[in-house]
Each structure stands twice: as C-alpha cells, then as structure tokens.
Design a protein around this motif. Structure first.
Motif, PDB file in Angstrom:
ATOM      1  N   MET A 150      -8.189   9.175   6.001  1.00  0.00           N
ATOM      2  CA  MET A 150      -7.510   8.192   6.418  1.00  0.00           C
ATOM      3  C   MET A 150      -8.612   6.813   6.483  1.00  0.00           C
ATOM      4  O   MET A 150      -8.148   5.870   6.243  1.00  0.00           O
ATOM      5  N   ASN A 151      -9.685   7.163   6.786  1.00  0.00           N
ATOM      6  CA  ASN A 151     -10.885   6.386   6.857  1.00  0.00           C
ATOM      7  C   ASN A 151     -11.047   5.713   5.486  1.00  0.00           C
ATOM      8  O   ASN A 151     -11.067   4.434   5.243  1.00  0.00           O
ATOM      9  N   LYS A 152     -11.043   6.243   4.397  1.00  0.00           N
ATOM     10  CA  LYS A 152     -11.159   5.873   3.052  1.00  0.00           C
ATOM     11  C   LYS A 152      -9.680   5.043   2.770  1.00  0.00           C
ATOM     12  O   LYS A 152      -9.915   3.953   2.213  1.00  0.00           O
ATOM     13  N   ALA A 153      -8.951   5.743   2.976  1.00  0.00           N
ATOM     14  CA  ALA A 153      -7.515   4.976   2.472  1.00  0.00           C
ATOM     15  C   ALA A 153      -7.270   3.773   3.336  1.00  0.00           C
ATOM     16  O   ALA A 153      -6.706   2.790   2.657  1.00  0.00           O
ATOM     17  N   GLU A 183      -9.892  20.466  10.065  1.00  0.00           N
ATOM     18  CA  GLU A 183      -8.727  19.992   9.337  1.00  0.00           C
ATOM     19  C   GLU A 183      -8.649  18.349  10.141  1.00  0.00           C
ATOM     20  O   GLU A 183      -8.314  17.517   9.123  1.00  0.00           O
ATOM     21  N   VAL A 184      -8.832  18.107  11.371  1.00  0.00           N
ATOM     22  CA  VAL A 184      -8.953  16.954  11.889  1.00  0.00           C
ATOM     23  C   VAL A 184      -9.885  15.936  11.067  1.00  0.00           C
ATOM     24  O   VAL A 184      -9.676  14.916  10.940  1.00  0.00           O
ATOM     25  N   ASP A 185     -11.239  16.461  11.240  1.00  0.00           N
ATOM     26  CA  ASP A 185     -12.281  15.818  10.724  1.00  0.00           C
ATOM     27  C   ASP A 185     -11.800  15.428   9.041  1.00  0.00           C
ATOM     28  O   ASP A 185     -12.168  14.305   8.699  1.00  0.00           O
ATOM     29  N   GLY A 186     -11.278  16.459   8.342  1.00  0.00           N
ATOM     30  CA  GLY A 186     -10.908  16.241   6.964  1.00  0.00           C
ATOM     31  C   GLY A 186      -9.998  15.056   6.805  1.00  0.00           C
ATOM     32  O   GLY A 186     -10.249  14.093   6.051  1.00  0.00           O
ATOM     33  N   ILE A 187      -8.658  15.011   7.613  1.00  0.00           N
ATOM     34  CA  ILE A 187      -7.928  13.919   7.693  1.00  0.00           C
ATOM     35  C   ILE A 187      -8.549  12.423   8.143  1.00  0.00           C
ATOM     36  O   ILE A 187      -8.032  11.736   7.486  1.00  0.00           O
ATOM     37  N   ARG A 196      -2.799   7.609  14.353  1.00  0.00           N
ATOM     38  CA  ARG A 196      -3.880   7.110  15.306  1.00  0.00           C
ATOM     39  C   ARG A 196      -4.343   5.720  14.418  1.00  0.00           C
ATOM     40  O   ARG A 196      -4.775   4.647  15.162  1.00  0.00           O
ATOM     41  N   TRP A 197      -4.406   5.716  13.245  1.00  0.00           N
ATOM     42  CA  TRP A 197      -4.956   4.670  12.434  1.00  0.00           C
ATOM     43  C   TRP A 197      -4.018   3.475  12.554  1.00  0.00           C
ATOM     44  O   TRP A 197      -4.398   2.315  12.062  1.00  0.00           O
ATOM     45  N   GLY A 257       0.859  -1.108  -0.078  1.00  0.00           N
ATOM     46  CA  GLY A 257      -0.075  -0.068   0.038  1.00  0.00           C
ATOM     47  C   GLY A 257       0.840   1.323  -0.012  1.00  0.00           C
ATOM     48  O   GLY A 257       1.974   1.305   0.405  1.00  0.00           O
ATOM     49  N   TYR A 258       0.161   2.307  -0.738  1.00  0.00           N
ATOM     50  CA  TYR A 258       0.959   3.648  -0.762  1.00  0.00           C
ATOM     51  C   TYR A 258       0.172   4.729  -0.394  1.00  0.00           C
ATOM     52  O   TYR A 258      -0.937   4.941  -0.843  1.00  0.00           O
ATOM     53  N   ILE A 259       0.546   5.487   0.666  1.00  0.00           N
ATOM     54  CA  ILE A 259      -0.298   6.955   0.983  1.00  0.00           C
ATOM     55  C   ILE A 259       0.839   7.984   0.975  1.00  0.00           C
ATOM     56  O   ILE A 259       2.016   8.142   1.494  1.00  0.00           O
ATOM     57  N   GLN A 260       0.220   8.922   0.151  1.00  0.00           N
ATOM     58  CA  GLN A 260       1.321  10.081   0.124  1.00  0.00           C
ATOM     59  C   GLN A 260       0.187  11.417   0.627  1.00  0.00           C
ATOM     60  O   GLN A 260      -0.811  11.599   0.145  1.00  0.00           O
ATOM     61  N   ILE A 261       0.989  11.878   1.740  1.00  0.00           N
ATOM     62  CA  ILE A 261       0.093  13.267   2.152  1.00  0.00           C
ATOM     63  C   ILE A 261       1.185  14.349   2.129  1.00  0.00           C
ATOM     64  O   ILE A 261       2.130  14.240   2.780  1.00  0.00           O
ATOM     65  N   ASN A 262       0.580  15.455   1.328  1.00  0.00           N
ATOM     66  CA  ASN A 262       1.431  16.484   1.128  1.00  0.00           C
ATOM     67  C   ASN A 262       1.332  17.691   1.940  1.00  0.00           C
ATOM     68  O   ASN A 262       2.057  19.005   1.587  1.00  0.00           O
TER      69      ASN A 262
END
Length: 478
Positions: free
Chosen positions: A286-289, A278-282, A319-320, A233-238
């Motif tokens: 993250m839930n989707k990813a 911002e926290v709700d957005g990420i 946290r995830w 898996g790959y997650i990129q957060i910019n």
C-alpha cells in the motif's frame, strides 16, 4: 466453496494457536499456571511452568490440539483477577480460571476413527457454537436425528465426509467447511471428476490488463495497481493473505506453485508471526501504491475476486484512506444459548491519508475478510461502494479438530456495523448496483468474454456515483 476459503485454514491456522514470542523469565507466582476455559469458542488452555496444552472442548469431548513451550505464549497473554486475555490483532479472547483440567481432557480421545463418535463430537460442536440457527431458520433438534440415524459403525470415511458436507450445507453456513484426510480427498476426486473452472487469479489478471493504461505494479503477487484514463487510480487486491515477503527460492515456487510454496513456509511460523508478516507485507504494498496514486482524482479499489484471509490486512488497507482512529464495527461470539459482550473494532489512521473518493468495487465473490473490509468502509466518509453486494460470510471461521484428525470450521460470531446491522448471508450493500451474476463461474465467464464492457460499466458507475453524491474530485490534497 471458493479458492481462498478452501485455503483459509493455512493462513488463519486455528483460532487460538498460541505461539512464538520470547520474554524474560517470570517468577512462579507471576505465571498463569493452571487450567483456563475460554468464554465461547470451546477451548481449554492448560499451563504449567514450562509448557501449555490446548484442547477443543464440548460437553461430551475434550480433544488435544496443540502443545508448546510456555515462553511461546507469554507475551500474548495478560492476567486480570481470574481472567486470562489472549490478543491476536484486534481480537481479544477471554479465559476463566478453572480448579482443574476436566477429566475428559485427560482421557485423550484423539485418534479414534469410530464414525459415530466423530459424528457426535461434530454435532455437539455445532450445537454449542453455531451462531446462525435463528437467522437461517434452523431447527437443530429436528435436523440432528435425521443425520444421526444415518451413522453406523460400518459407515465409511467417504460416507462420513459426504454426510458432514450435506449437514453443513443444511446449516447454510458460509464458513462451514470440512477437511478430511488426503486419502479421502483423493478418493472423492477419483469418483467425482470436476469440470475445469476459471480461477479467480486468472480473471483478475485479465481485468487488470484491461483496466490499467499504465501499470505501476512492482513486487507483489496478489495486488496490481496503476492509472486508468482521466487520472483515475486503480488498485486490485486479490487476497487478504499471501502478502508476506518470505524469500522463497524461485526453484521452489516453480516446482510447487506460489500458493503451495507460501503455505508450506507459513506452516513453520507462529500465529503472531504470520499475522505480522501479512500486515507488514500489505503495508509495504500500500505504501508503494499510494505514493504512485496519491495525486489521482479518485481510486478504484477492486476486491471482486478476493475470497478473504486476515481481517487485520483489510484494516491495514483502509488505514491509508483514514485520518484518525475510529470505531468501525463490533462483534460477539456464541456462548451457551446467548452471546458474549460485543468487542469494539477500531480502524487506525495515518497523518496524510488519501482524501479524494475511494470507490470500493465488490461482487458476491468478495468474501470473509473482504466482507469485513466492505463492512468497515461503511464508516468512512469518502468511500462509495459499487458492483454487487459482498458474499455475506463475515464471521470468523472457528476451526475444530475431530478425533480422527479431520478439521472443520463453522461460523460462531456475529459482526455489526455502527447501527447494529448484521450482514451475514446478505452481504454488504453497494451504492450503485452493477447486477453481476451471483454464480461464480458465470460471473467470471462474463468478465473473461467482455473485459472492455466491464470496464465501461465500472467507469459509468464511478461517474454517476461521484456526481450523485456531490463529492468534489481533483481537488488538492489537504
């Protein structure tokens, strides 16, 4: 200074921006009416039954910063004895009760354009709050007169701006930044034509296209995720901001650009509202990813192009991958010639975290809140760091305002891991070094020119650290 650090003021606002929650009315005897002085940070908070006033304080100045309705801050504060506590995210700021508002606060120094006065207040703020004189071998008593003698009543705004920039460079402050008026910036831009540079979002897009065999990204402007070969898996957060769902019309985004449109929308919100959005957005991202990548044998979390934002966004990401609440770091702030007591920082967990290896991919462009993410990862069992050490700009940026309306920031805090190590300047180390160029544009150019080679290097490092650390991969999740 990198892109996200330049814009950090708009996402973080000011350290003690007091704001936006409703609460039932209190009886007058239960209200924190009076004047409160912060422990560290250089703030005065004045409260009466209907409004509050916030000031920036030094031994030689008191500058009004903000005024608002008392109800806007009521839920954010708690009183114990003669101490007021103000909480934003995991940060708790303490204020002691004063008998009266200092006279200097009532003189109202706001608006003065005198260059010498503005320099003296700038210098005094640094003297009282900068956290790294010792670490960076700075002799303030030697440096101060060198700059002070350059200021006269005839010093132009452009000259004053350049002197501030030079002084911040001398301090070697990773969060040292001066933001003058738009007129001064325009004047400087007309004088100094800057070469075209590769942007962090541009290089991030090229890398994501190369890495992702199957792109699963949806509904995110600053994150990409999907699958690589071999079920990796790959997650990129910019960025550790820009995650809020603000429902900005496409016409506005197309006209202004996404970042400017986002910033304009955020300026109307309070500090707690901004942080929660911002926290709700990420969290949604993250839930989707994590649903998409839950059954992979490992996940690469790529934050090489992430210049920072909110520390609480970093904690939400980690946290995830964490099962139970744990202490992951601590911090303290400069106060007088010492520091405040250490504030412990905790990472929450979730019931079904991702338990296979998390490979954190960093570079020297991983800064501020991304430094903090890497620092927090040191306390996580299944996390391995590859790439190059982070930038080492870990302190929060303490924002201050000058009488002439300019803003500047300095580092006034020290962050520590659980062993008491501070990584300011050096950055958080990696387990497998990929020897990226330190210079920003050289690093970006190397990736743009050979993204396939970069992917091969990354996968080679992942394979080696997994074997070396004897971590079983591909096992059923518990």
């Amino acid at each position: 200074m990198n892109f996200d650090l330049n814009l950090i003021r708009f996402s973080l606002v000011i350290l003690i921006t007091l704001s936006g929650c409703e609460q039932k009315s209190d009886s007058l005897e239960n209200l924190p009416i009076g004047t409160w002085k912060s422990i560290g940070y250089g703030r005065i908070l004045e409260i009466d039954s209907s409004e509050y006033k916030l000031y920036d304080l030094t031994k030689i100045s008191c500058i009004p910063v903000k005024t608002g309705n008392f109800t806007d801050i009521r839920k954010a504060i708690q009183i114990k004895s003669d101490t007021l506590y103000y909480k934003i995210g995991f940060d708790i700021y303490s204020f002691n009760k004063m008998n009266q508002t200092p006279y200097s606060c009532l003189e109202n120094q706001k608006g003065s354009t005198d260059p010498k006065e503005n320099f003296e207040i700038f210098a005094q703020t640094v003297k009282e709050n900068y956290a790294y004189f010792e670490l960076n071998s700075i002799d303030w008593e030697f440096i101060y007169p060198v700059y002070e003698e350059q200021i006269t009543s005839n010093t132009t705004e452009e000259e004053l701006y350049l002197l501030f920039e030079d002084l911040l460079d001398t301090l070697k402050d990773n969060h040292g930044y001066i933001e003058p008026s738009e007129e001064v910036l325009n004047q400087m831009d007309s004088i100094n034509e800057m070469p075209e540079e590769i942007g962090d979002f541009v290089v991030a897009g090229v890398i994501a296209e190369e890495y992702l065999k199957k792109d699963l990204t949806h509904d995110s402007k600053v994150a990409r995720w999907g699958l690589m070969d071999d079920n990796i898996g790959y997650i990129q957060i910019n960025a550790m901001w820009l995650h809020g769902n603000l429902h900005i019309p496409d016409s506005v985004k197309n006209n202004l650009g996404y970042v400017e449109a986002y910033v304009n929308e955020m300026e109307s919100l309070s500090e707690p509202e901004i942080l929660q959005i911002e926290v709700d957005g990420i969290r949604q991202t993250m839930n989707k990813a994590m649903k998409d990548l839950y059954n992979t044998k490992c996940i690469i979390l790529d934050v090489r192009f992430n210049g920072g934002g909110h520390d609480d966004v970093s904690l939400e990401i980690l946290r995830w991958f964490n099962s139970e609440k744990k202490k992951i770091a601590s911090k303290q702030a400069r106060i007088n010639n010492s520091f405040t007591e250490e504030l412990p920082i905790y990472l929450d967990g979730i019931n079904t975290p991702y338990s296979n290896p998390l490979i954190l991919l960093t570079s020297q462009q991983s800064a501020s809140a991304t430094d903090f993410l890497a620092l927090a990862s040191l306390s996580m069992e299944n996390t391995i760091r590859i790439g190059s050490n982070t930038q080492g700009a870990i302190s929060d940026a303490l924002e201050k305002k000058l009488p002439n309306g300019w803003y500047f920031t300095i580092s006034n805090e020290k962050y520590f891991d659980l062993e008491g190590n501070c990584y300011e300047n050096t950055g958080i180390p990696v387990d497998f070094e990929l020897n990226y160029p330190e210079e920003r544009q050289k690093f970006f150019s190397s990736l743009i020119e050979a993204p396939c080679k970069d992917k091969q290097k990354t996968l080679f490092a992942v394979e080696n650290v997994l074997i070396y650390n004897l971590i079983n991969v591909g096992m059923p999740q518990m």
